[in-house]
Write a protein that holds these residues in place. Structure first.
Motif, short mmCIF file in Angstrom:
data_model
loop_
_atom_site.label_atom_id
_atom_site.label_comp_id
_atom_site.label_asym_id
_atom_site.label_seq_id
_atom_site.Cartn_x
_atom_site.Cartn_y
_atom_site.Cartn_z
N GLY A 1 0.83 -1.21 0.00
CA GLY A 1 0.00 0.00 0.00
C GLY A 1 0.86 1.25 0.00
N MET A 2 0.54 2.16 -0.92
CA MET A 2 1.28 3.43 -0.96
C MET A 2 0.29 4.58 -1.06
N GLY A 3 -0.60 4.64 -0.07
CA GLY A 3 -1.55 5.74 0.01
C GLY A 3 -1.05 6.76 1.02
N ASN A 4 -1.97 7.29 1.84
CA ASN A 4 -1.58 8.32 2.83
C ASN A 4 -0.44 7.86 3.71
N VAL B 1 7.12 -2.22 -3.24
CA VAL B 1 5.89 -1.62 -2.73
C VAL B 1 4.74 -2.13 -3.58
N SER B 2 3.71 -2.66 -2.94
CA SER B 2 2.58 -3.13 -3.76
C SER B 2 1.46 -2.11 -3.75
N VAL B 3 0.87 -1.91 -4.91
CA VAL B 3 -0.23 -0.95 -5.09
C VAL B 3 -1.28 -1.59 -6.00
N ARG B 4 -2.42 -0.90 -6.12
CA ARG B 4 -3.45 -1.41 -7.04
C ARG B 4 -3.15 -0.95 -8.47
N ARG B 5 -2.74 0.31 -8.56
CA ARG B 5 -2.54 0.89 -9.90
C ARG B 5 -1.07 1.23 -10.12
N VAL B 6 -0.47 0.66 -11.15
CA VAL B 6 0.87 1.11 -11.52
C VAL B 6 0.70 2.17 -12.61
N GLU C 1 2.03 -3.66 6.35
CA GLU C 1 0.73 -3.68 5.69
C GLU C 1 0.00 -2.36 5.97
N VAL C 2 -0.08 -1.52 4.94
CA VAL C 2 -0.81 -0.24 5.06
C VAL C 2 -1.72 -0.08 3.83
N MET C 3 -2.36 -1.19 3.47
CA MET C 3 -3.31 -1.12 2.35
C MET C 3 -4.74 -1.00 2.87
N GLY C 4 -5.00 -1.50 4.09
CA GLY C 4 -6.33 -1.41 4.69
C GLY C 4 -7.27 -2.50 4.19
N GLY C 5 -8.46 -2.57 4.78
CA GLY C 5 -9.46 -3.56 4.39
C GLY C 5 -9.16 -4.94 4.96
N ASN D 1 -3.79 -1.63 10.48
CA ASN D 1 -5.13 -1.98 10.04
C ASN D 1 -6.05 -2.35 11.20
N LYS D 2 -6.70 -1.31 11.79
CA LYS D 2 -7.53 -1.57 12.99
C LYS D 2 -8.74 -2.43 12.67
N ALA D 3 -9.32 -2.23 11.46
CA ALA D 3 -10.52 -2.99 11.11
C ALA D 3 -10.20 -4.49 11.09
N GLN E 1 -1.52 13.55 17.52
CA GLN E 1 -2.20 13.43 16.23
C GLN E 1 -2.62 11.97 16.01
N GLY E 2 -3.90 11.79 15.88
CA GLY E 2 -4.44 10.43 15.81
C GLY E 2 -4.57 9.91 14.39
N ALA E 3 -4.19 10.70 13.41
CA ALA E 3 -4.30 10.27 12.01
C ALA E 3 -3.36 11.12 11.17
N GLY E 4 -3.41 10.86 9.85
CA GLY E 4 -2.56 11.61 8.92
C GLY E 4 -1.39 10.74 8.51
P1 NAP Z 1 -5.13 4.74 1.36
O1 NAP Z 1 -4.65 6.13 1.26
O2 NAP Z 1 -6.47 4.40 0.85
O3 NAP Z 1 -4.05 3.81 0.64
C1 NAP Z 1 -4.24 2.45 0.43
C2 NAP Z 1 -3.11 1.93 -0.44
O4 NAP Z 1 -3.24 0.52 -0.55
C3 NAP Z 1 -3.10 2.49 -1.87
O5 NAP Z 1 -1.79 2.68 -2.29
C4 NAP Z 1 -3.78 1.38 -2.68
O6 NAP Z 1 -3.28 1.30 -4.01
C5 NAP Z 1 -3.36 0.15 -1.93
N1 NAP Z 1 -4.38 -0.89 -1.98
C6 NAP Z 1 -5.64 -0.84 -1.48
N2 NAP Z 1 -6.28 -1.99 -1.72
C7 NAP Z 1 -5.43 -2.77 -2.41
C8 NAP Z 1 -5.53 -4.07 -2.96
N3 NAP Z 1 -6.65 -4.77 -2.87
N4 NAP Z 1 -4.42 -4.56 -3.59
C9 NAP Z 1 -3.28 -3.84 -3.69
N5 NAP Z 1 -3.14 -2.61 -3.18
C10 NAP Z 1 -4.21 -2.08 -2.55
O7 NAP Z 1 -5.10 4.25 2.88
P2 NAP Z 1 -4.34 4.92 4.13
O8 NAP Z 1 -5.09 6.13 4.58
O9 NAP Z 1 -2.90 5.05 3.81
O10 NAP Z 1 -4.55 3.81 5.25
C11 NAP Z 1 -3.85 2.58 5.20
C12 NAP Z 1 -4.10 1.79 6.48
O11 NAP Z 1 -3.65 2.55 7.59
C13 NAP Z 1 -5.56 1.45 6.76
O12 NAP Z 1 -5.65 0.20 7.39
C14 NAP Z 1 -5.98 2.54 7.75
O13 NAP Z 1 -7.04 2.14 8.59
C15 NAP Z 1 -4.70 2.69 8.54
N6 NAP Z 1 -4.56 4.00 9.18
C16 NAP Z 1 -4.65 5.13 8.43
C17 NAP Z 1 -4.53 6.35 9.05
C18 NAP Z 1 -4.61 7.63 8.25
O14 NAP Z 1 -4.54 8.69 8.85
N7 NAP Z 1 -4.75 7.57 6.94
C19 NAP Z 1 -4.33 6.42 10.43
C20 NAP Z 1 -4.21 5.25 11.17
C21 NAP Z 1 -4.33 4.03 10.53
P3 NAP Z 1 -3.51 2.51 -5.07
O15 NAP Z 1 -2.63 3.61 -4.60
O16 NAP Z 1 -3.07 1.95 -6.35
O17 NAP Z 1 -4.96 2.85 -4.99
#
Ligand code: NAP
Length: 451
Positions: free
Chosen positions: A25-28, A57-62, A91-95, A117-119, A322-325
């Protein structure tokens, strides 16, 4: 460079045999983890004992420019996890899936996992921890609760010789932002949610936050750690904030309180009935509640989080930040990553799951709380007596009653002493039937009082 780098240690790691990391996961959060891994490689090497190298790094979209060499990116997370040169998986992809399967694959192969991944953890910690135990791998999850705030490790380690009685926290930034703004501006929920979405504090679909699911997952994790008992999301009683009105905030203010979405985990005394064995129980709940303005949690505003832990010997501890970000959450992930890397290098292990106490979960109906009941009433004599009579009839003791307004606007605001949820629910049902009560405008719990 530390001396230990001169020689290979447990697992053969050393200057020529780095610790390989895969980031899923390479999101937030993932973006910030990758940045820190790359920008601070020298420090990380010194702290971990061996070089810590990003393998992929694994992502959904290259094909999206992510500011890192393209050859590091893959859509095949399974193959990345299975690589021989990957020792740690972040693991920071979530779900739930595929995250769960990927984490299990890593743990089964003896690779340590760091997840935010709290969920997933709220439902599957048992399964994941068992896999980690079998292969002697580490499972770390500091970032899953309250972002950057260190609260998981203090509960698992610093307080492991104490007895935690209660945790009360603000663990969801979105709802705290909304309630703080409603408190400040007097605006109603819908308008404030719109503003929160516009400013990026609420997601397009805010359900997980505003209905309390996110906070409930965190409460389950905190309660499991605090009470050495497996608590899942289904064990958490949950109410969200979508029914809170501007008027609720106003009436709260009139009694020196504000409204916060609270996650509460506490030991409650045993049920004395013979079949329950008098065993102490655990109550885990998430709901909006009034909290006195002099309570430290009432000052936690905007998107900030705070967790108050009350332990028998340590007393009251408060964790705030800070609880998120992306960057704050990545900070917690990186703390875990260094611990896991050190364990690989020096041969230590993270503490495993501790659920020996196996305390039963108390249903919400048995959970004593104070209540703030707002009634629209007829403006005539005898109303107060009729209302007080219903509280007495159901065994709910009144602390204060305030009468407000006249004629059509006449209201009674009743604050109770501690009462069980079931007794309060019966009282409210009876009040609604009273001829002199036009409507029960709101029933909110009151938390954080000395009583
Ligand atoms: P996000 O921005 O939605 O990023 C998710 C990343 O995972 C994206 O790079 C996405 O790829 C990739 N991804 C999602 N589903 C995938 C799949 N099925 N196969 C391959 N790659 C997949 O999420 P985030 O905000 O970074 O959060 C990540 C985790 O951290 C979650 O569990 C969340 O609960 C936890 N968390 C987040 C925060 C926060 O502030 N954001 C705080 C605490 C905990 P693409 O880029 O290609 O779409």
């Amino acid at each position: 460079m530390t001396e230990v780098l001169g020689q290979a240690r447990a697992g053969g790691f050393g200057p020529d045999h780095p610790i390989g990391v895969a980031v899923l996961g390479m999101g937030n959060v993932g973006t910030e983890v990758v940045r820190i891994l790359r920008d601070h490689a020298d420090d990380l090497r010194e702290r971990a004992g061996a070089p810590v190298v990003l393998r992929g790094v694994s992502v959904r979209r290259v094909g999206v420019d992510r500011g890192i060499p393209e050859e590091l990116l893959t859509t095949d997370a399974e193959a990345l996890v299975a690589r021989d040169d990957v020792d740690l998986v972040v693991e920071v992809m979530g779900g739930i899936d595929p995250a769960r399967k990927l984490i299990l694959a890593a743990l089964n192969a003896g690779k340590s996992v760091i997840t935010a991944n709290k969920a997933l953890l709220a439902d599957y910690t048992g399964e994941l921890a068992a896999a980690a135990e079998r292969s002697r791998a580490d499972l770390y999850f500091e970032a899953a609760v309250a972002g950057a705030i260190p609260v998981v490790r203090p509960l698992i380690q610093s307080l492991s010789g104490d007895r935690v009685n209660r945790i009360i926290g603000i663990v969801n930034g979105t709802t705290n932002f909304i309630l703080s703004a409603m408190d400040e501006t007097g605006a109603d929920y819908d308008l404030t949610l719109k503003e929160a979405t516009r400013l990026g504090y609420a997601e397009a679909d805010p359900t997980a936050d505003v209905e309390g699911y996110d906070a409930a997952a965190k409460a389950a994790i905190l309660a499991s750690l605090a009470f050495h008992t497996r608590v899942t999301a289904a064990d958490v009683y949950r109410e969200g904030i979508s029914r809170i009105t501007g008027e609720d905030l106003e009436t709260a203010d009139a009694v020196g309180c504000t409204v916060k979405l609270l996650a509460i985990c506490e030991r409650i005394s045993g049920d004395p009935s013979p079949d329950k064995g008098g065993k102490e129980r655990v109550s885990v709940r998430v709901y909006p509640a009034l909290i006195p303005r002099k309570h430290p949690l009432s000052a936690v505003d905007g998107a900030f989080n705070a967790v108050v832990v009350e332990a028998e010997n340590a007393g009251r501890l408060m964790f705030y930040g800070q609880g998120a970000g992306g960057a704050p959450t990545a900070s917690a992930v990186m703390g875990d990553l260094v611990m896991a890397a050190r364990n690989k290098f020096y041969g230590g292990r993270a503490p495993g799951e501790s659920v020996y106490a196996e305390l039963p979960i108390a249903p919400i109906g048995d959970t004593p709380t104070r209540y703030h009941v707002n009634l629209k009433v007829a403006d005539r004599t005898g109303v107060l007596q009729a209302v007080a009579g219903e509280f007495a009839e159901h065994g709910v003791s009144i602390s204060t009653v305030r009468q407000e307004g006249h004629d059509e606007g006449a209201r009674l605001v009743v604050v109770t002493h501690h009462a069980e949820e079931s007794a309060l629910a019966d009282t409210v049902a009876a009040l609604a039937e009273l001829e002199s009560v036009t409507s029960v405008t709101s029933v909110l719990r009151l938390e954080g009082t000395e009583e």
